[in-house]
Each structure stands twice: as C-alpha cells, then as structure tokens.
Design an enzyme around this catalytic site. Structure first.
Site, PDB file in Angstrom:
ATOM      1  N   TRP A 143       0.814  -1.214   0.000  1.00 47.61           N
ATOM      2  CA  TRP A 143       0.000   0.000   0.000  1.00 47.61           C
ATOM      3  C   TRP A 143       0.850   1.268   0.000  1.00 47.61           C
ATOM      4  O   TRP A 143       0.366   2.338  -0.336  1.00 47.61           O
ATOM      5  CB  TRP A 143      -0.889   0.023   1.263  1.00 47.61           C
ATOM      6  CG  TRP A 143      -0.068   0.255   2.489  1.00 47.61           C
ATOM      7  CD1 TRP A 143       0.492  -0.698   3.284  1.00 47.61           C
ATOM      8  CD2 TRP A 143       0.366   1.510   2.997  1.00 47.61           C
ATOM      9  NE1 TRP A 143       1.253  -0.122   4.263  1.00 47.61           N
ATOM     10  CE2 TRP A 143       1.189   1.249   4.119  1.00 47.61           C
ATOM     11  CE3 TRP A 143       0.140   2.841   2.634  1.00 47.61           C
ATOM     12  CZ2 TRP A 143       1.786   2.259   4.862  1.00 47.61           C
ATOM     13  CZ3 TRP A 143       0.750   3.845   3.381  1.00 47.61           C
ATOM     14  CH2 TRP A 143       1.545   3.555   4.472  1.00 47.61           C
ATOM     15  N   ASN A 144       2.136   1.185   0.432  1.00 44.68           N
ATOM     16  CA  ASN A 144       2.843   2.435   0.789  1.00 44.68           C
ATOM     17  C   ASN A 144       3.319   3.235  -0.416  1.00 44.68           C
ATOM     18  O   ASN A 144       3.470   4.444  -0.320  1.00 44.68           O
ATOM     19  CB  ASN A 144       4.009   2.144   1.739  1.00 44.68           C
ATOM     20  CG  ASN A 144       5.123   1.363   1.081  1.00 44.68           C
ATOM     21  OD1 ASN A 144       4.859   0.444   0.313  1.00 44.68           O
ATOM     22  ND2 ASN A 144       6.353   1.720   1.349  1.00 44.68           N
ATOM     23  N   GLU A 196      12.671  -3.850  11.157  1.00 43.60           N
ATOM     24  CA  GLU A 196      12.141  -2.736  10.359  1.00 43.60           C
ATOM     25  C   GLU A 196      11.053  -2.047  11.187  1.00 43.60           C
ATOM     26  O   GLU A 196      10.173  -2.702  11.741  1.00 43.60           O
ATOM     27  CB  GLU A 196      11.526  -3.249   9.050  1.00 43.60           C
ATOM     28  CG  GLU A 196      10.972  -2.123   8.190  1.00 43.60           C
ATOM     29  CD  GLU A 196      10.310  -2.604   6.882  1.00 43.60           C
ATOM     30  OE1 GLU A 196       9.618  -3.639   6.919  1.00 43.60           O
ATOM     31  OE2 GLU A 196      10.494  -1.933   5.853  1.00 43.60           O
ATOM     32  N   GLU A 199      10.635  -8.338  -3.225  1.00 46.23           N
ATOM     33  CA  GLU A 199      11.099  -6.977  -2.873  1.00 46.23           C
ATOM     34  C   GLU A 199      10.548  -6.707  -1.486  1.00 46.23           C
ATOM     35  O   GLU A 199       9.367  -6.394  -1.325  1.00 46.23           O
ATOM     36  CB  GLU A 199      10.546  -5.951  -3.864  1.00 46.23           C
ATOM     37  CG  GLU A 199      11.007  -6.133  -5.295  1.00 46.23           C
ATOM     38  CD  GLU A 199      12.424  -5.644  -5.534  1.00 46.23           C
ATOM     39  OE1 GLU A 199      13.067  -5.166  -4.577  1.00 46.23           O
ATOM     40  OE2 GLU A 199      12.888  -5.746  -6.671  1.00 46.23           O
ATOM     41  N   LEU A 200      11.395  -6.847  -0.462  1.00 43.43           N
ATOM     42  CA  LEU A 200      10.883  -6.834   0.915  1.00 43.43           C
ATOM     43  C   LEU A 200      11.337  -5.597   1.689  1.00 43.43           C
ATOM     44  O   LEU A 200      11.735  -4.607   1.086  1.00 43.43           O
ATOM     45  CB  LEU A 200      11.318  -8.133   1.607  1.00 43.43           C
ATOM     46  CG  LEU A 200      10.972  -9.421   0.831  1.00 43.43           C
ATOM     47  CD1 LEU A 200      11.478 -10.648   1.558  1.00 43.43           C
ATOM     48  CD2 LEU A 200       9.488  -9.534   0.556  1.00 43.43           C
ATOM     49  N   CYS A 250      10.050   1.520   2.248  1.00 41.18           N
ATOM     50  CA  CYS A 250      10.999   0.401   2.373  1.00 41.18           C
ATOM     51  C   CYS A 250      12.425   0.922   2.417  1.00 41.18           C
ATOM     52  O   CYS A 250      13.270   0.364   3.103  1.00 41.18           O
ATOM     53  CB  CYS A 250      10.815  -0.580   1.225  1.00 41.18           C
ATOM     54  SG  CYS A 250      10.978   0.170  -0.397  1.00 41.18           S
ATOM     55  N   PRO A 267      -3.370  -5.628  -6.041  1.00 41.98           N
ATOM     56  CA  PRO A 267      -2.891  -4.511  -5.223  1.00 41.98           C
ATOM     57  C   PRO A 267      -3.252  -4.723  -3.751  1.00 41.98           C
ATOM     58  O   PRO A 267      -4.126  -5.527  -3.428  1.00 41.98           O
ATOM     59  CB  PRO A 267      -3.656  -3.311  -5.789  1.00 41.98           C
ATOM     60  CG  PRO A 267      -4.868  -3.871  -6.442  1.00 41.98           C
ATOM     61  CD  PRO A 267      -4.589  -5.310  -6.795  1.00 41.98           C
TER      62      PRO A 267
HETATM   63  P1  NAD Z   1       2.243  -6.741   3.331  1.00 39.61           P
HETATM   64  O1  NAD Z   1       3.283  -7.790   3.273  1.00 39.61           O
HETATM   65  O2  NAD Z   1       1.343  -6.698   4.517  1.00 39.61           O
HETATM   66  O3  NAD Z   1       1.263  -6.866   2.053  1.00 39.61           O
HETATM   67  C1  NAD Z   1       1.745  -6.791   0.735  1.00 39.61           C
HETATM   68  C2  NAD Z   1       0.764  -7.482  -0.199  1.00 39.61           C
HETATM   69  O4  NAD Z   1       0.739  -8.878   0.081  1.00 39.61           O
HETATM   70  C3  NAD Z   1      -0.675  -7.003  -0.100  1.00 39.61           C
HETATM   71  O5  NAD Z   1      -1.214  -6.899  -1.381  1.00 39.61           O
HETATM   72  C4  NAD Z   1      -1.351  -8.136   0.664  1.00 39.61           C
HETATM   73  O6  NAD Z   1      -2.728  -8.277   0.414  1.00 39.61           O
HETATM   74  C5  NAD Z   1      -0.598  -9.333   0.123  1.00 39.61           C
HETATM   75  N1  NAD Z   1      -0.647 -10.524   0.970  1.00 39.61           N
HETATM   76  C6  NAD Z   1      -0.890 -10.619   2.295  1.00 39.61           C
HETATM   77  N2  NAD Z   1      -0.830 -11.921   2.696  1.00 39.61           N
HETATM   78  C7  NAD Z   1      -0.532 -12.649   1.601  1.00 39.61           C
HETATM   79  C8  NAD Z   1      -0.298 -14.035   1.362  1.00 39.61           C
HETATM   80  N3  NAD Z   1      -0.382 -14.938   2.347  1.00 39.61           N
HETATM   81  N4  NAD Z   1       0.010 -14.440   0.119  1.00 39.61           N
HETATM   82  C9  NAD Z   1       0.112 -13.539  -0.888  1.00 39.61           C
HETATM   83  N5  NAD Z   1      -0.090 -12.220  -0.737  1.00 39.61           N
HETATM   84  C10 NAD Z   1      -0.403 -11.777   0.503  1.00 39.61           C
HETATM   85  O7  NAD Z   1       2.991  -5.359   3.134  1.00 39.61           O
HETATM   86  P2  NAD Z   1       2.410  -3.863   3.214  1.00 39.61           P
HETATM   87  O8  NAD Z   1       2.082  -3.518   4.622  1.00 39.61           O
HETATM   88  O9  NAD Z   1       1.385  -3.636   2.178  1.00 39.61           O
HETATM   89  O10 NAD Z   1       3.710  -3.040   2.779  1.00 39.61           O
HETATM   90  C11 NAD Z   1       4.724  -2.706   3.658  1.00 39.61           C
HETATM   91  C12 NAD Z   1       5.936  -3.595   3.516  1.00 39.61           C
HETATM   92  O11 NAD Z   1       6.361  -3.635   2.166  1.00 39.61           O
HETATM   93  C13 NAD Z   1       7.110  -3.056   4.314  1.00 39.61           C
HETATM   94  O12 NAD Z   1       7.796  -4.110   4.923  1.00 39.61           O
HETATM   95  C14 NAD Z   1       7.975  -2.402   3.227  1.00 39.61           C
HETATM   96  O13 NAD Z   1       9.330  -2.298   3.569  1.00 39.61           O
HETATM   97  C15 NAD Z   1       7.747  -3.330   2.075  1.00 39.61           C
HETATM   98  N6  NAD Z   1       8.021  -2.676   0.790  1.00 39.61           N
HETATM   99  C16 NAD Z   1       9.098  -3.087   0.077  1.00 39.61           C
HETATM  100  C17 NAD Z   1       9.402  -2.461  -1.116  1.00 39.61           C
HETATM  101  C18 NAD Z   1      10.594  -2.890  -1.940  1.00 39.61           C
HETATM  102  O14 NAD Z   1      10.621  -2.559  -3.105  1.00 39.61           O
HETATM  103  N7  NAD Z   1      11.548  -3.597  -1.385  1.00 39.61           N
HETATM  104  C19 NAD Z   1       8.598  -1.412  -1.587  1.00 39.61           C
HETATM  105  C20 NAD Z   1       7.510  -1.025  -0.820  1.00 39.61           C
HETATM  106  C21 NAD Z   1       7.219  -1.664   0.363  1.00 39.61           C
END
Ligand code: NAD
Length: 505
Positions: free
Chosen positions: A146-147, A373, A245-246, A279, A171
């Site tokens: 979402w971010n 993090e 990409e975490l 991130c 998304p």
């Molecule tokens: P999140 O992991 O909670 O969710 C990300 C996505 O995964 C959402 O679309 C969600 O619905 C989906 N999801 C949830 N459970 C799932 C499952 N079991 N199987 C498949 N998909 C599933 O992350 P968030 O809160 O949306 O975003 C924040 C995190 O993302 C932070 O840790 C941030 O650092 C990271 N991030 C990384 C990058 C990068 O490029 N490295 C960029 C942006 C954000």
C-alpha cells in the site's frame, strides 16, 4: 482508524478501503477468489501471444500511449492516492513520476537489452552460429503493497509488459482503488488491446495466496518479510519462480568530511517522508564522534520543522494501520527503556492515527528498534568512533535494501563496502528514481530486481539458439568414434590449454 471491512450482504464478498486519517470510506472492492484468477489467467495466456507478436516496437507504441494517458489524468490518480492513504499529494506525485519513468525507460530499452544477440560458439563448436535471446515468461502475477501503491504497480507492470508478458495485479487491500485505476488506465489508453493482457484482482491476503498458487509463470511480490516468506512457500508448491522486494532497515553513514548540513537535511527527509512508511526510508544513522554534536544540532533544527497531519502543508500523513502504530510504539518504548536519549519527541509523539517525528540517539545495537524494520517516522542516530565501525554497524542487520554515505572525499570507497542493493553517496535513496539502475535487496530484503536491465531480464528466460553452419569433418557428435577424431580433439586440447598455460608460467 485504518481498517478494511468486509461485507457478506452482497455477493461476491467485498471489502472497504478506509481513509486512515478521516475514517471515511473511499471505495469498496470485491474479494476475488481462485476461480476469478483462473478465468483471468486463461484470458491472459491468449492475450500474451498477441502481445509477444507486437514485437518491441509495437509494445513501445502501446506503452507510450499509456504513459500519455496517465500523464493527462494525473490529478485523478493523485486524488485517489491521497484519499486512500491520506499521504500528502506531493508524496503521491513523487511515486507517480518514478513509475512513469519506469514505463518510459523499459519500453525504450527492451529491444537493446532483450533482443537476440550473436555470441561466440567457442573453439570446440566453431562450425556453429550461436544466438542468445530473452523470451517472455508468459503471465506474471504482481502483488503490491500500500505504501507506494502507484509506483509498485507501474514499475512491475512496466518490466513485465516491456519484456512481452501479460500481467495479473493484486494490489494491497489498503490501496485497492489506486492499483485498479493504474491497471484499467492501460485499456483506457489502448481500448483495442485484447482483453486480459493486464487485469487485476482485489482482496485480502487469501486472494494474494490464490494468485501465488494459480500457475502464473512468475510471481513478483513487494511487501513485508513475513508475507514474503508465505509467498515463497506458496509458490514453491508449483515451482513458480519469485521476485521478492521486501523490507529494509536502511542506514546512512556520516563521515567527518561530510557536508553536515546536507546530510542532516537529507536524513530528516529520508526518515520522515511518507510517515517513514517507506521500504528505503532512512531508519538508522551512524555518525562519527568528531562531528556528532554539530550533526545532532542540525538534525534537530530540521526535524522540528516536520509536521504530521492531513491539512495542506503537513509534511506527512497518518500511520496506515493500528498494527503499524503498535510496532512504532513498541520500538520507541524499547529504545527509551534501554537508555536511548530522545533528541526529539518520544512516547508522547504517538497520537493516533499520527506519529509525530521522533529522533532517538545512542540506541543499543541489539535493541528491537535497531534490528527490526520500524516502517514509521523514527530516526535512530548512533555514534561511532570511525568509518570502519560505521560500515560494520550499517551492514549489521539481516536486511540489505539501501544505504547511503555522506563524505566529501571517500564516498565511493565507503559505498563499495556497504552490503545493500542500492547505495547513494551524498544524498539518500536516489537510486529509486533512476529507471536505468536495478532496484532490489540482499538478505532479508529479498532477491530479484525491478527496473534497469536486470529488471527487464527478471521477467524473461534466457534462450540459446545454436545453428550448425557447416560440417567439420570428424564429427564429435556422431557414432562411430574414430581414432582421427580422438587425435583432433587431443591436438585442440594441446593448442588451447597446454601451450597457453606454459606461456603463462
Ligand atoms: P504486506 O506484506 O502486509 O502486504 C503486501 C501485499 O501482500 C498485499 O497486497 C497483501 O494483500 C498481500 N498478501 C498478504 N498476505 C498474503 C499471502 N499470504 N500471500 C500472498 N499475498 C499476501 O505489506 P504492506 O504492509 O502492504 O507493505 C509494507 C511492507 O512492504 C514493508 O515491509 C515495506 O518495507 C515493504 N516494501 C518493500 C518495497 C521494496 O521494493 N523492497 C517497496 C515497498 C514496500
């Protein structure tokens, strides 16, 4: 309050996206199931053949129309991005521009990076011609956070499409409207493109998990480390390859020869933009003792001007979920009870849904605030005796997404010793806005790359095509094996290896 809500009154089930600052409902979306994904996948497979046939030039033309349409409708997307996540329009605009740049760059460079190229067949096979090409994988599943909800969808779609693939996007449930808008904009710009080349599914984690198990040809995931682990496990069931990409815990090093004012300004922005929910946000700073006090004074001066809120002029918005607020609170508590000093803010800075800027100094390195993090507006500044110690500490977490260093004379040397997918010298996180450089992490920050040449190749498989041009005489790939053949190969080994090695001695 930031929540998703589900309703069973209507079929299919739906969830609502709620503005985290105002609590207003911004939109409702269906919760898609495995069956919905299967339908999109078969449509995508047909459309992908058409897309592959368009070639690099055809794809570039269509992607360029898409960028033009998006640019002309930017106000709509800014508003949606702002309403769903309550981030300042300036933050939404920044990620939008970075996304457009990725679409432009990938479309313009795909031929150069991926088109077949002639390579040497080597001495043993000199009667052959050899070509290497990078072929589309087929259908890519893209799961986004979402971010940076616009950028991650645009950037992932850009790499996948320019490389000749179809895409199904899932998304984040917290920003489903922005994700859907970006996907649908492709058809608004290009109504003649076959249906299903790009599509989206909305829903919670279960919908994402269903996409992982759907049989897509690669799954590109951007999100948190715990979800990344689940994604990889689900994809393993069908041996679906993944890009992860975490998260990160990015560090900035401030050396004694740094431009301290520039460094202070940069880390304050890097820590607090998007409410620290980035991130690649700056979460840790290591400053060399000699310049520490001056640097802290400058950081304090800039950080106290930063404001959280929804009103025009606020530097950043609210925390997105109560869970995220809890993490931030836990890290502030952990750091302060372990003896850290609050340079700015502290416990009182957490005023839901906002967290006002917090700067904590001298936090023990084994503290949760340093090792995990945070993903919130907290900046940690620790003092080190020299650059060697700073590098060891910067490299000391499980993450490795981004890093930066401020030093007038030694920036490049220090940068080479940092273990991170992206390193910036005398600025912070600038590599994110450069479509020509690869973006991704090491360690728990994940693997695989978006944008740049590596990002394009990530969504392809390498194919070697070799062609026999003439017969050599004694064929090594035929029966019967002859004494003549043995002698020719023996002679070749002598010329190619023995004599060369003797010369080298
Ligand atoms: P999140 O992991 O909670 O969710 C990300 C996505 O995964 C959402 O679309 C969600 O619905 C989906 N999801 C949830 N459970 C799932 C499952 N079991 N199987 C498949 N998909 C599933 O992350 P968030 O809160 O949306 O975003 C924040 C995190 O993302 C932070 O840790 C941030 O650092 C990271 N991030 C990384 C990058 C990068 O490029 N490295 C960029 C942006 C954000």
């Amino acid at each position: 309050m930031v929540t998703t809500s589900m309703s069973e009154r209507t079929a299919p089930m739906t969830f609502a996206v709620i503005n985290p600052a105002t609590g207003a409902e911004v939109g409702t979306h269906p919760i898609h199931t495995g069956a919905d994904i299967a339908e999109r996948l078969s449509q995508a497979r047909l459309a992908q053949r058409w897309w592959a046939d368009q070639g690099f030039a055809g794809r570039k033309r269509i992607m360029t129309r898409w960028i033009r349409w998006l640019a002309a409708h930017c106000e709509e997307i800014y508003e949606l991005g702002h309403q769903e996540t309550a981030r300042p329009i300036a933050d939404v605009q920044m990620e939008f521009v970075a996304g457009l740049e990725d679409v432009r760059w990938t479309a313009a460079h795909a031929r150069r990076v991926l088109a077949p190229r002639r390579v040497s067949p080597g001495l043993a096979m000199l009667n052959f011609a050899a070509d290497v090409s990078h072929e589309p994988l087929g259908v890519i599943g893209l799961i986004t956070p979402w971010n940076v909800p616009i950028y991650t969808v645009l950037s992932g779609m850009a790499c996948a499409l320019a490389a000749g693939n179809a895409v199904i996007v899932k998304p984040s449930e917290l920003s489903a409207g922005a994700g859907a808008f970006v996907v649908e904009s492709f058809y608004r710009a290009n109504p003649d493109v076959p249906a299903g080349l790009v599509s989206h599914v909305t829903g919670l984690g279960e919908t994402g998990a269903a996409l992982c198990r759907s049989g897509v040809d690669k799954l590109a995931f951007t999100g948190s480390v715990p979800t990344g682990r689940r994604v990889m496990a689900a994809c393993a069931e069908r041996l679906t390859p993944v890009v992860l990409e975490l998260g990160g815990k990015d560090a900035t090093i401030v050396a004694t020869d740094a431009d301290l004012d520039a460094a202070a300004k940069a880390v304050v922005w890097g820590a607090f933009f998007n409410a620290g929910q980035a991130c690649v946000g700056v979460e840790r700073v290591y400053v060399v003792r000699e310049v520490r006090d001056r640097f802290l004074g400058l950081v304090h001066g800039y950080a106290e001007q930063v404001t959280a809120g929804i009103e025009d002029g606020a530097s950043y918005g609210p925390m997105i979920t109560p869970g995220q607020l809890e993490t931030v609170k836990r890290h502030i508590d952990a750091a302060l009870s372990a003896g850290a000093t609050a340079l700015l803010g502290g416990h009182d800075s957490v005023r839901p849904p906002y967290v006002h800027p917090v700067v904590l100094v001298d936090v023990p390195e084994d503290n949760a605030a340093v090792t995990e993090e945070t993903f919130g507006p907290i900046l940690l500044i620790n003092t080190v005796t020299d650059v060697d110690e700073a590098i060891a500490r910067a490299n000391g977490t499980a993450f490795g997404l981004g890093s930066s260093v401020f030093s007038r004379r030694h920036g490049a040397t220090i940068a080479r010793r940092l273990r991170a997918g992206g390193v910036t010298v005398n600025a912070v996180l600038s590599f994110v806005g450069m479509p020509s450089v690869p973006f991704g992490g090491v360690g728990e920050s994940g693997f695989g790359r978006f944008h740049g040449e590596d990002g394009l190749r990530e969504f392809t498989y390498a194919r070697s095509t070799v062609r026999k041009r003439f017969a050599l005489g004694p064929e090594v790939q035929e029966f019967p094996r002859t004494a003549e053949q043995y002698d020719v190969v023996r002679q070749m080994i002598r010329v190619r290896y023995e004599r060369r090695l003797r010369k080298q001695k």
